[in-house]
Design a protein around this motif. Structure first.
Motif, PDB file in Angstrom:
ATOM      1  N   SER A   1       2.869  -1.191   4.554  1.00 44.94           N
ATOM      2  CA  SER A   1       2.614   0.057   4.581  1.00 44.94           C
ATOM      3  C   SER A   1       3.515   0.981   3.811  1.00 44.94           C
ATOM      4  N   PHE A   2       3.806   1.376   2.853  1.00 44.87           N
ATOM      5  CA  PHE A   2       4.957   1.912   2.424  1.00 44.87           C
ATOM      6  C   PHE A   2       4.858   3.538   2.150  1.00 44.87           C
ATOM      7  N   VAL A   3       5.618   4.316   2.831  1.00 44.85           N
ATOM      8  CA  VAL A   3       5.947   5.627   2.892  1.00 44.85           C
ATOM      9  C   VAL A   3       7.015   6.073   2.088  1.00 44.85           C
ATOM     10  N   PRO A   4       6.896   6.631   0.828  1.00 44.63           N
ATOM     11  CA  PRO A   4       8.053   7.332   0.089  1.00 44.63           C
ATOM     12  C   PRO A   4       8.967   8.147   1.064  1.00 44.63           C
ATOM     13  N   ALA A   5      10.153   7.958   0.958  1.00 50.00           N
ATOM     14  CA  ALA A   5      11.081   8.991   1.903  1.00 50.00           C
ATOM     15  C   ALA A   5      11.051  10.424   1.536  1.00 50.00           C
ATOM     16  N   GLU A   6      10.573  10.534   0.199  1.00 50.21           N
ATOM     17  CA  GLU A   6      10.339  11.891  -0.263  1.00 50.21           C
ATOM     18  C   GLU A   6       8.995  12.849   0.533  1.00 50.21           C
ATOM     19  N   VAL A   7       8.326  11.898   1.096  1.00 46.04           N
ATOM     20  CA  VAL A   7       7.143  12.627   1.895  1.00 46.04           C
ATOM     21  C   VAL A   7       7.174  12.419   3.260  1.00 46.04           C
ATOM     22  N   ALA A   8       8.308  11.727   3.778  1.00 46.31           N
ATOM     23  CA  ALA A   8       8.417  11.305   5.107  1.00 46.31           C
ATOM     24  C   ALA A   8       8.538  12.584   6.086  1.00 46.31           C
ATOM     25  N   HIS A   9       8.849  13.751   5.650  1.00 48.28           N
ATOM     26  CA  HIS A   9       9.006  14.750   6.495  1.00 48.28           C
ATOM     27  C   HIS A   9       7.891  15.631   6.895  1.00 48.28           C
ATOM     28  N   PHE A  10       6.809  15.301   6.099  1.00 46.05           N
ATOM     29  CA  PHE A  10       5.621  16.069   6.290  1.00 46.05           C
ATOM     30  C   PHE A  10       5.261  16.161   7.535  1.00 46.05           C
ATOM     31  N   LYS A  11       4.481  17.283   7.994  1.00 44.16           N
ATOM     32  CA  LYS A  11       4.259  17.705   9.627  1.00 44.16           C
ATOM     33  C   LYS A  11       3.300  16.604  10.129  1.00 44.16           C
TER      34      LYS A  11
ATOM     35  N   ASP B   1       0.883  -1.280   0.050  1.00 48.85           N
ATOM     36  CA  ASP B   1       0.126  -0.010   0.131  1.00 48.85           C
ATOM     37  C   ASP B   1       1.023   1.147  -0.262  1.00 48.85           C
ATOM     38  N   VAL B   2       0.961   2.056  -1.259  1.00 51.50           N
ATOM     39  CA  VAL B   2       1.970   3.014  -1.354  1.00 51.50           C
ATOM     40  C   VAL B   2       1.239   4.301  -0.834  1.00 51.50           C
ATOM     41  N   TYR B   3       1.895   4.966   0.227  1.00 53.83           N
ATOM     42  CA  TYR B   3       1.703   6.298   0.455  1.00 53.83           C
ATOM     43  C   TYR B   3       0.274   6.115   1.244  1.00 53.83           C
ATOM     44  N   PRO B   4       0.063   5.546   2.283  1.00 56.59           N
ATOM     45  CA  PRO B   4      -1.132   5.136   2.964  1.00 56.59           C
ATOM     46  C   PRO B   4      -1.751   6.112   3.729  1.00 56.59           C
TER      47      PRO B   4
ATOM     48  N   VAL C   1       6.933   0.695   6.379  1.00 63.04           N
ATOM     49  CA  VAL C   1       8.122   0.621   5.654  1.00 63.04           C
ATOM     50  C   VAL C   1       8.375   2.200   5.105  1.00 63.04           C
ATOM     51  N   SER C   2       9.485   2.693   4.955  1.00 61.55           N
ATOM     52  CA  SER C   2       9.922   3.872   4.521  1.00 61.55           C
ATOM     53  C   SER C   2      11.236   4.139   3.983  1.00 61.55           C
ATOM     54  N   ALA C   3      11.261   4.399   2.607  1.00 62.76           N
ATOM     55  CA  ALA C   3      12.455   4.334   1.648  1.00 62.76           C
ATOM     56  C   ALA C   3      12.279   5.130   0.740  1.00 62.76           C
TER      57      ALA C   3
END
Length: 212
Positions: free
Chosen positions: A48-58, A24-27, A80-82
């Motif tokens: 449950s995959f959070v792309p690192a590109e958005v991991a910094h979101f508030k 599940d990408v960007y859940p 998972v985040s990468a």
């Protein structure tokens, strides 16, 4: 989320089943991760995959999914985040990759910040799915003929562009659905505009990785 009838139809469309391995990408809030967790059961797995590109979101997307994975009964969920194209692969090939209202983001500056592109991502998905596995995409439709031009400004994308890009990676279109279509959407405003928020014209594609 959608009304229960649409939700049920989307789940059937996704081909997620008991025992499936799902990415599940960007859940987001994790609603789909929870649903898939219930469906795949103890023999299945949900990355449950959070792309690192958005991991910094508030709103701390990684922390939220890590918390979700600790909920009772969620032992089959892995947070998972990468980087975008570094899809989780420790548990072997996946049966389904689910991409809900996110494909257009592959064409935004944010998601390209680390060098990843839509073709890169589609190739990564192809490599991560087992033969016969499904790549399911639901997104906000842009006006016909606009290609990817409105991805950054309106968060929309022309469905035909999505199909062309995904098929270029080797996938075959298995099914498409108009269950989320809205003919009253002008396609001319941002998807967050109050006039269309939650009611945008959306398309659903299910692609399959060929066997053999």
């Amino acid at each position: 989320m959608y009304p229960s009838s649409k939700q049920t139809e989307l789940i059937s469309f996704s081909r997620v089943a008991a025992g499936s391995t799902v990415i599940d990408v960007y859940p987001g809030d994790g609603d789909w991760t929870r649903l898939f967790s219930d469906i795949v059961g103890p023999e299945g797995r949900v990355h449950s995959f959070v792309p690192a590109e958005v991991a910094h979101f508030k709103n701390d997307p990684v922390g939220r999914i890590q918390t979700l994975a600790k909920e009772p009964g969620r032992e089959n969920v892995q947070a998972v985040s990468a980087d975008l194209v570094a899809l989780p692969g420790a548990a072997g090939p996946a049966d389904v990759l689910w991409l809900h209202l996110f494909y257009h983001d592959l064409h935004t500056e944010l998601m390209r910040a680390r060098g990843g592109t839509a073709p890169d991502f589609n190739r990564a998905v192809y490599g991560r799915l087992k033969p016969g596995g499904f790549y399911v995409i639901v997104d906000h439709a842009a006006a016909a003929g606009t290609g990817t031009n409105d991805a950054q400004s309106l968060h929309r994308i022309d469905p035909t562009s999505v199909r062309a890009e995904v098929e270029a990676a080797g996938f075959v279109l298995d099914a498409e659905s108009t269950m989320l279509a809205n003919t009253y959407d002008s396609h001319s405003v941002k998807v967050f505009d109050p006039s269309v928020k939650g009611e945008t014209d959306r398309f659903a594609y299910r692609f399959v990785k060929p066997k053999g």
